[in-house]
Design a protein around this motif. Sequence first.
Motif, PDB file in Angstrom:
ATOM      1  N   ASP A  70       0.809  -1.220   0.000  1.00  0.00           N
ATOM      2  CA  ASP A  70       0.000   0.000   0.000  1.00  0.00           C
ATOM      3  C   ASP A  70       0.839   1.266   0.000  1.00  0.00           C
ATOM      4  O   ASP A  70       0.387   2.303  -0.481  1.00  0.00           O
ATOM      5  CB  ASP A  70      -0.925   0.018   1.228  1.00  0.00           C
ATOM      6  N   TRP A  71       2.041   1.195   0.596  1.00  0.00           N
ATOM      7  CA  TRP A  71       2.839   2.410   0.770  1.00  0.00           C
ATOM      8  C   TRP A  71       4.306   2.156   0.438  1.00  0.00           C
ATOM      9  O   TRP A  71       4.859   1.116   0.802  1.00  0.00           O
ATOM     10  CB  TRP A  71       2.771   2.916   2.216  1.00  0.00           C
ATOM     11  N   VAL A  72       4.915   3.121  -0.219  1.00  0.00           N
ATOM     12  CA  VAL A  72       6.362   3.240  -0.340  1.00  0.00           C
ATOM     13  C   VAL A  72       6.719   4.578   0.301  1.00  0.00           C
ATOM     14  O   VAL A  72       6.227   5.626  -0.137  1.00  0.00           O
ATOM     15  CB  VAL A  72       6.821   3.193  -1.814  1.00  0.00           C
ATOM     16  N   ILE A  73       7.570   4.541   1.341  1.00  0.00           N
ATOM     17  CA  ILE A  73       7.792   5.741   2.152  1.00  0.00           C
ATOM     18  C   ILE A  73       9.290   6.022   2.257  1.00  0.00           C
ATOM     19  O   ILE A  73       9.963   5.546   3.188  1.00  0.00           O
ATOM     20  CB  ILE A  73       7.195   5.592   3.566  1.00  0.00           C
ATOM     21  N   PRO A  74       9.857   6.775   1.325  1.00  0.00           N
ATOM     22  CA  PRO A  74      11.243   7.214   1.510  1.00  0.00           C
ATOM     23  C   PRO A  74      11.313   8.199   2.681  1.00  0.00           C
ATOM     24  O   PRO A  74      10.463   9.088   2.802  1.00  0.00           O
ATOM     25  CB  PRO A  74      11.583   7.921   0.191  1.00  0.00           C
ATOM     26  N   THR A  75      12.328   8.059   3.532  1.00  0.00           N
ATOM     27  CA  THR A  75      12.481   9.032   4.616  1.00  0.00           C
ATOM     28  C   THR A  75      12.866  10.393   4.065  1.00  0.00           C
ATOM     29  O   THR A  75      12.484  11.425   4.633  1.00  0.00           O
ATOM     30  CB  THR A  75      13.547   8.573   5.623  1.00  0.00           C
ATOM     31  N   HIS A  76      13.629  10.411   2.987  1.00  0.00           N
ATOM     32  CA  HIS A  76      13.969  11.640   2.272  1.00  0.00           C
ATOM     33  C   HIS A  76      14.453  11.220   0.893  1.00  0.00           C
ATOM     34  O   HIS A  76      14.515  10.023   0.594  1.00  0.00           O
ATOM     35  CB  HIS A  76      14.995  12.486   3.036  1.00  0.00           C
ATOM     36  N   VAL A  77      14.779  12.183   0.037  1.00  0.00           N
ATOM     37  CA  VAL A  77      14.954  11.839  -1.372  1.00  0.00           C
ATOM     38  C   VAL A  77      16.401  11.608  -1.778  1.00  0.00           C
ATOM     39  O   VAL A  77      16.675  11.434  -2.975  1.00  0.00           O
ATOM     40  CB  VAL A  77      14.300  12.900  -2.293  1.00  0.00           C
ATOM     41  N   HIS A  78      17.349  11.590  -0.843  1.00  0.00           N
ATOM     42  CA  HIS A  78      18.718  11.235  -1.213  1.00  0.00           C
ATOM     43  C   HIS A  78      18.731   9.834  -1.823  1.00  0.00           C
ATOM     44  O   HIS A  78      17.968   8.951  -1.416  1.00  0.00           O
ATOM     45  CB  HIS A  78      19.634  11.314   0.005  1.00  0.00           C
ATOM     46  N   LEU A  79      19.605   9.633  -2.790  1.00  0.00           N
ATOM     47  CA  LEU A  79      19.483   8.468  -3.662  1.00  0.00           C
ATOM     48  C   LEU A  79      19.759   7.143  -2.969  1.00  0.00           C
ATOM     49  O   LEU A  79      19.277   6.102  -3.412  1.00  0.00           O
ATOM     50  CB  LEU A  79      20.408   8.625  -4.868  1.00  0.00           C
ATOM     51  N   ASP A  80      20.543   7.143  -1.878  1.00  0.00           N
ATOM     52  CA  ASP A  80      20.747   5.889  -1.162  1.00  0.00           C
ATOM     53  C   ASP A  80      19.514   5.471  -0.385  1.00  0.00           C
ATOM     54  O   ASP A  80      19.403   4.340   0.081  1.00  0.00           O
ATOM     55  CB  ASP A  80      21.968   5.968  -0.241  1.00  0.00           C
ATOM     56  N   HIS A  81      18.547   6.372  -0.277  1.00  0.00           N
ATOM     57  CA  HIS A  81      17.285   6.100   0.412  1.00  0.00           C
ATOM     58  C   HIS A  81      16.113   5.967  -0.563  1.00  0.00           C
ATOM     59  O   HIS A  81      15.169   5.230  -0.286  1.00  0.00           O
ATOM     60  CB  HIS A  81      16.975   7.220   1.406  1.00  0.00           C
ATOM     61  N   ALA A  82      16.166   6.697  -1.665  1.00  0.00           N
ATOM     62  CA  ALA A  82      14.996   6.792  -2.540  1.00  0.00           C
ATOM     63  C   ALA A  82      15.322   6.629  -4.016  1.00  0.00           C
ATOM     64  O   ALA A  82      14.425   6.769  -4.849  1.00  0.00           O
ATOM     65  CB  ALA A  82      14.302   8.139  -2.323  1.00  0.00           C
ATOM     66  N   GLY A  83      16.578   6.312  -4.346  1.00  0.00           N
ATOM     67  CA  GLY A  83      16.934   6.217  -5.754  1.00  0.00           C
ATOM     68  C   GLY A  83      16.157   5.163  -6.509  1.00  0.00           C
ATOM     69  O   GLY A  83      15.917   5.294  -7.705  1.00  0.00           O
ATOM     70  N   GLY A  84      15.727   4.099  -5.820  1.00  0.00           N
ATOM     71  CA  GLY A  84      14.969   3.039  -6.473  1.00  0.00           C
ATOM     72  C   GLY A  84      13.471   3.180  -6.350  1.00  0.00           C
ATOM     73  O   GLY A  84      12.720   2.302  -6.807  1.00  0.00           O
TER      74      GLY A  84
END
Length: 324
Positions: A70-84
């Motif tokens: 239901d959810w994809v929740i990056p803590t912030h958008v730096h690529l090691d956290h949200a690149g994928g």
Amino acid sequence: MNSAPLPPWLHPLGPGLWCIDTGLERDHFDACYLMVDEGRAAFLDTGHNAAVPRLLGALDHLGLGPDSVDWVIPTHVHLDHAGGAGLLMQQLPHARALIHPKGARHLIQPIALIEGAKAVYGAEVMARTYGEIQPIDEQRVVRSHDEQRIQVGQRELRLIDAPGHANHHHAIWDERSRGWFTGDTYGISYRELDGAAGIFLFPTTTPVQFDPAALRQTTARMAAAHPQWLYLTHYGAVPHDERVARQFQDLLTVFETRTLALADEPVAGREAALRHMVGQALLEALRESGSTVSDERAHDVLDFDIQLNAQGLQVWLNRRSSVR
């Protein structure tokens, strides 16, 4: 659940909670988390594009399909956290991406995010490590707000605005396990460096939005919840107690005060001086934690963080000087 043995990158943390080693850079460096309750699921951070097969593989191992998320929740958008995150969302037909409002546009249209990463890592490293960053359809994006609450099955998560490391950062509280999914807000802790007194945890001051005053306020707010666990992206679930909180705050003060002491250094040599300062401060704190790892091994583990922390402190000092 699949009866096969757990893959080495998937680690159970307790009922309905799993840590996934994304494989970025090395083992036990970069983590994301999978939460499952009553057949519904959420990913908290995603790692880079190359981690997506592991995230989908974790679902499969647990007997869940992509439509259970239901959810994809990056803590912030730096690529090691949200690149994928963009690539992952393409595989999850029912998921929504819950993103801090100051970061959402960067995952919807990641051009500025990519250029910023190139400035920090270099274009070659950026391409080799993170690949082609996929955008997220804006119709599938939900912008978070302070004290927002969402459900994963019957499990409630609470989000707070968490500036200090980055302005586009939120942290996620799980009441059931009494733990914070911290991203980079509550620091970094590598298992290779654990000592006799327990874990060694230190602040990350990476470019470009490090703000020590905001970071103190955020981490004090998180500590006020009396967490039992910190679910770190770098790396894994670590217990929280007064010693850990004090270690973090003491090192934050050391970084700040020693950086200010270098304000009159010539700009050309300041970053080298900051690298030396950060390395020395970390080694001093590491020894206080009772770690017996050699200086050489500690430098091997911490070298990348020393460089990034020095860069971030340089940016902070320049910004501070420009507004005086």
